[in-house]
Design an enzyme around this catalytic site. Structure first.
Site, PDB file in Angstrom:
ATOM      1  CG  HIS A 307      44.945  46.312  46.464  1.00  0.00           C
ATOM      2  ND1 HIS A 307      43.907  46.837  47.192  1.00  0.00           N
ATOM      3  CD2 HIS A 307      45.890  45.941  47.348  1.00  0.00           C
ATOM      4  CE1 HIS A 307      44.221  46.799  48.473  1.00  0.00           C
ATOM      5  NE2 HIS A 307      45.421  46.256  48.612  1.00  0.00           N
ATOM      6  CG  ASP A 364      52.119  41.268  48.890  1.00  0.00           C
ATOM      7  OD1 ASP A 364      50.873  41.202  48.909  1.00  0.00           O
ATOM      8  OD2 ASP A 364      52.811  41.375  49.904  1.00  0.00           O
TER       9      ASP A 364
HETATM   10  C1  SDX Z   1      47.398  42.232  49.829  1.00  0.00           C
HETATM   11  O1  SDX Z   1      43.027  44.290  50.944  1.00  0.00           O
HETATM   12  C2  SDX Z   1      44.225  44.706  51.281  1.00  0.00           C
HETATM   13  O2  SDX Z   1      44.405  45.803  51.734  1.00  0.00           O
HETATM   14  C3  SDX Z   1      45.345  43.673  51.133  1.00  0.00           C
HETATM   15  C4  SDX Z   1      46.761  44.202  51.284  1.00  0.00           C
HETATM   16  C5  SDX Z   1      47.045  44.652  52.692  1.00  0.00           C
HETATM   17  O3  SDX Z   1      47.914  45.533  52.870  1.00  0.00           O
HETATM   18  O4  SDX Z   1      46.457  44.053  53.640  1.00  0.00           O
HETATM   19  O5  SDX Z   1      46.970  45.291  50.399  1.00  0.00           O
HETATM   20  C6  SDX Z   1      47.799  43.122  50.977  1.00  0.00           C
HETATM   21  O6  SDX Z   1      46.758  41.221  50.060  1.00  0.00           O
HETATM   22  C7  SDX Z   1      47.751  42.660  48.433  1.00  0.00           C
HETATM   23  C8  SDX Z   1      47.200  41.672  47.338  1.00  0.00           C
HETATM   24  C9  SDX Z   1      48.187  40.519  47.217  1.00  0.00           C
HETATM   25  N1  SDX Z   1      47.624  39.471  46.316  1.00  0.00           N
HETATM   26  C10 SDX Z   1      48.130  39.262  45.082  1.00  0.00           C
HETATM   27  O7  SDX Z   1      49.044  39.913  44.583  1.00  0.00           O
HETATM   28  C11 SDX Z   1      47.513  38.060  44.362  1.00  0.00           C
HETATM   29  C12 SDX Z   1      47.222  38.425  42.905  1.00  0.00           C
HETATM   30  N2  SDX Z   1      46.113  39.363  42.883  1.00  0.00           N
HETATM   31  C13 SDX Z   1      44.802  38.852  42.861  1.00  0.00           C
HETATM   32  O8  SDX Z   1      44.510  37.568  43.067  1.00  0.00           O
HETATM   33  C14 SDX Z   1      43.677  39.881  42.990  1.00  0.00           C
HETATM   34  O9  SDX Z   1      44.043  40.985  42.294  1.00  0.00           O
HETATM   35  C15 SDX Z   1      43.298  40.264  44.404  1.00  0.00           C
HETATM   36  C16 SDX Z   1      43.004  39.049  45.238  1.00  0.00           C
HETATM   37  C17 SDX Z   1      44.381  41.052  45.053  1.00  0.00           C
HETATM   38  C18 SDX Z   1      42.052  41.132  44.326  1.00  0.00           C
HETATM   39  O10 SDX Z   1      41.041  40.334  43.832  1.00  0.00           O
HETATM   40  P1  SDX Z   1      39.554  40.918  43.607  1.00  0.00           P
HETATM   41  O11 SDX Z   1      39.421  42.298  44.097  1.00  0.00           O
HETATM   42  O12 SDX Z   1      38.598  39.889  44.125  1.00  0.00           O
HETATM   43  O13 SDX Z   1      39.457  41.039  42.050  1.00  0.00           O
HETATM   44  P2  SDX Z   1      39.061  39.860  41.096  1.00  0.00           P
HETATM   45  O14 SDX Z   1      39.773  38.600  41.472  1.00  0.00           O
HETATM   46  O15 SDX Z   1      37.571  39.832  41.008  1.00  0.00           O
HETATM   47  O16 SDX Z   1      39.698  40.378  39.731  1.00  0.00           O
HETATM   48  C19 SDX Z   1      39.002  41.286  38.861  1.00  0.00           C
HETATM   49  C20 SDX Z   1      39.459  40.911  37.448  1.00  0.00           C
HETATM   50  C21 SDX Z   1      39.226  39.435  37.119  1.00  0.00           C
HETATM   51  O17 SDX Z   1      39.104  39.358  35.706  1.00  0.00           O
HETATM   52  P3  SDX Z   1      37.596  39.178  35.065  1.00  0.00           P
HETATM   53  O18 SDX Z   1      36.966  37.971  35.747  1.00  0.00           O
HETATM   54  O19 SDX Z   1      36.888  40.472  35.387  1.00  0.00           O
HETATM   55  O20 SDX Z   1      37.816  38.961  33.599  1.00  0.00           O
HETATM   56  O21 SDX Z   1      40.899  41.102  37.339  1.00  0.00           O
HETATM   57  C22 SDX Z   1      41.513  39.849  37.094  1.00  0.00           C
HETATM   58  C23 SDX Z   1      40.515  38.771  37.495  1.00  0.00           C
HETATM   59  O22 SDX Z   1      40.740  37.565  36.765  1.00  0.00           O
HETATM   60  N3  SDX Z   1      42.726  39.794  37.925  1.00  0.00           N
HETATM   61  C24 SDX Z   1      43.900  39.310  37.547  1.00  0.00           C
HETATM   62  C25 SDX Z   1      44.752  39.521  38.632  1.00  0.00           C
HETATM   63  N4  SDX Z   1      44.091  40.105  39.632  1.00  0.00           N
HETATM   64  C26 SDX Z   1      42.829  40.267  39.189  1.00  0.00           C
HETATM   65  N5  SDX Z   1      44.297  38.726  36.399  1.00  0.00           N
HETATM   66  C27 SDX Z   1      45.594  38.333  36.340  1.00  0.00           C
HETATM   67  N6  SDX Z   1      46.497  38.502  37.348  1.00  0.00           N
HETATM   68  C28 SDX Z   1      46.102  39.086  38.499  1.00  0.00           C
HETATM   69  N7  SDX Z   1      46.988  39.255  39.503  1.00  0.00           N
END
Ligand code: SDX
Length: 428
Positions: A307, A364
């Site tokens: 998140h 989710d």
């Molecule tokens: C919602 O913002 C809100 O409030 C949203 C929400 C709401 O109520 O409106 O809460 C609802 O959208 C919840 C999120 C639902 N999405 C997912 O479940 C999709 C999977 N999660 C991600 O794609 C990710 O975690 C996000 C999009 C939710 C957040 O992305 P960020 O903050 O841009 O973080 P990032 O992508 O920069 O990740 C940081 C690190 C990275 O690794 P490094 O490059 O540092 O090595 O964490 C890793 C990412 O690769 N990472 C994951 C991961 N999520 C982040 N690795 C594997 N699986 C994951 N799910």
């Protein structure tokens, strides 16, 4: 605490005011930065940038706190109803008896849709994704209610526009579903509560009435409360920036529905179930998929995990996980993917990659398991998120317009060609 920060640049010292919120959050007010220094800030994804000051929701990602207008989500999910929470989020206070009665009655009175909507609906092929249908139908509301194009001129008009949207979205959502499965639409019954009315429109047919199970409608009530508001997330920021051009409430919410559709945002609840089904079909090996999620060369992500703000447990995920156990046992549903989800969560919470990056289950991760147990089809999961998030979108749009916030127009840093002269095609 200093009310100012200093920026040292080009041999000069610039004072930057520090803004403090009611929960002691601090921010640099850079509204005069470019005029004073010629500098702008750069922050892709706005990870460190506040777009507004808002009195609607407080969340603390480190402590896993979420409050709507000061009330903790745990108490609202346990004790309130979705319509009462919607009123709280939009108008700022829990409604007193008469207000709640009027709010419920007004919404019940406006659940019907103009018959011409059926012509629009029939224009969609039966396999259309309901999120695309829903965003189109919401924009179409402006055609039937032109006075909604700018309801800010009067509070009665604003109230009526809000009531119409709250009342009609469940009907539009259920009709989008019926269109997708090729069944006749079911009209709302105004003597039913909000959730029961929606479930009946979704699952009744002209041949058979849906038997409304209180366990199911209560679970839906809780899920809608948990999704109702979440400050400046992607879809809400979309609603705000579209509304900042003074586009109508309905056009702005339609944009929010489209932003929510993405699998990184609200579309994750559908992506989680599809991921769990794929893992089940591939033998249910949680460790194999955790390894894929950690592998930079593998595009696989653990959907429902991580998140932007919560770097601790998403408090909503905790409540939904508990509700999933309760609802499935009450309904006597044994969903094998629940076991896979629990195995994935358990393994991830002990794994260095996830711990280091503070990746926890988000709202989710378990919601789709409950939706499925309630009989909601997978590609309607994000529609359910939109139904829940509607009060938040409305409240944030209303706050932005009431506060006369300026049109949103971010700056950029240009990285393209410097000036060059045109070359005739014969000489290229
Ligand atoms: C919602 O913002 C809100 O409030 C949203 C929400 C709401 O109520 O409106 O809460 C609802 O959208 C919840 C999120 C639902 N999405 C997912 O479940 C999709 C999977 N999660 C991600 O794609 C990710 O975690 C996000 C999009 C939710 C957040 O992305 P960020 O903050 O841009 O973080 P990032 O992508 O920069 O990740 C940081 C690190 C990275 O690794 P490094 O490059 O540092 O090595 O964490 C890793 C990412 O690769 N990472 C994951 C991961 N999520 C982040 N690795 C594997 N699986 C994951 N799910």
């Amino acid at each position: 605490m200093s009310e100012k920060a200093e920026l040292h640049y080009n041999g000069q010292v610039f004072e930057v005011p520090v803004v403090k919120g009611t929960e002691d959050e601090l921010a640099l007010d850079i509204s005069k930065l470019r005029a004073q220094t010629g500098l702008i800030t750069l922050d892709p994804g706005f990870k460190n940038t506040g777009s507004t000051q808002s009195a609607i929701t407080f969340l603390d990602g480190e402590k896993g706190i979420l409050r709507y207008r000061g009330f903790p989500i745990e108490q609202l999910a346990e004790k309130s109803t979705f319509l009462e929470v919607a009123y709280l989020i939009i108008y700022g206070e829990l409604p007193i008896g008469e207000e709640l009665k009027r709010w419920r009655e007004d919404i019940a009175h406006h659940t019907l849709i103009h018959e011409d909507f059926k012509v629009i609906l029939e224009g969609f092929p039966s396999n259309s994704h309901p999120m695309g249908v829903l965003s189109s139908l919401v924009t179409s509301l402006t055609a039937f209610y032109p006075e909604s194009i700018d309801p800010t001129h009067s509070s009665p008009e604003m109230y009526k526009s809000i009531v119409r949207l709250m009342a009609k979205l469940p009907t539009l959502a259920a009709w989008a579903y019926k269109n997708e499965i090729g069944q006749p639409i079911i009209y709302p019954k105004n003597n039913l509560d909000y959730c029961s009315n929606f479930l009946r429109m979704m699952f009744s047919t002209p041949a058979e009435e849906y038997d409304i199970d209180p366990v199911v409608s209560n679970a839906l009530n809780k899920l809608l409360i948990l999704h109702a508001e979440h400050e400046q997330n992607c879809s809400t920021s979309t609603v705000r920036i579209v509304g900042s051009s003074h586009a109508s409430l309905y056009a702005s919410v339609s944009s929010g529905i489209n932003a929510l559709w993405g699998p990184l945002h609200g579309g994750a609840n559908q992506a989680v179930i599809e991921m769990l089904e794929n893992i089940k079909a591939d033998g249910g090996d949680a460790d194999k998929y955790l390894a894929k999620a950690k592998d930079k060369n593998d595009s696989f992500r653990l959907m429902g995990f991580g998140h932007r703000v919560y770097k601790n447990f998403d408090p909503r995920a905790r409540i939904i996980k508990k509700a999933a156990d309760e609802v499935l046992s009450k309904l006597g549903v044994n969903d094998p993917v629940l076991g896979i989800a629990q195995k994935l969560e358990e393994a991830a919470l002990k794994d260095e990659y996830f711990v280091e990056r503070k990746l926890y289950p988000n709202v989710d991760f378990y919601s789709g398991i409950i939706y499925r147990a309630l009989g909601i089809p997978t590609n309607m999961f994000t529609v359910m998120f939109a139904l829940g998030r509607l009060p938040g979108w409305v409240a944030q749009w209303k706050e932005m317009r009431t506060n006369s916030e300026p049109i949103g127009r971010p700056r950029q840093v240009y990285t393209g060609y410097n000036e060059r002269d045109y070359v005739d095609v014969s000489k290229r």
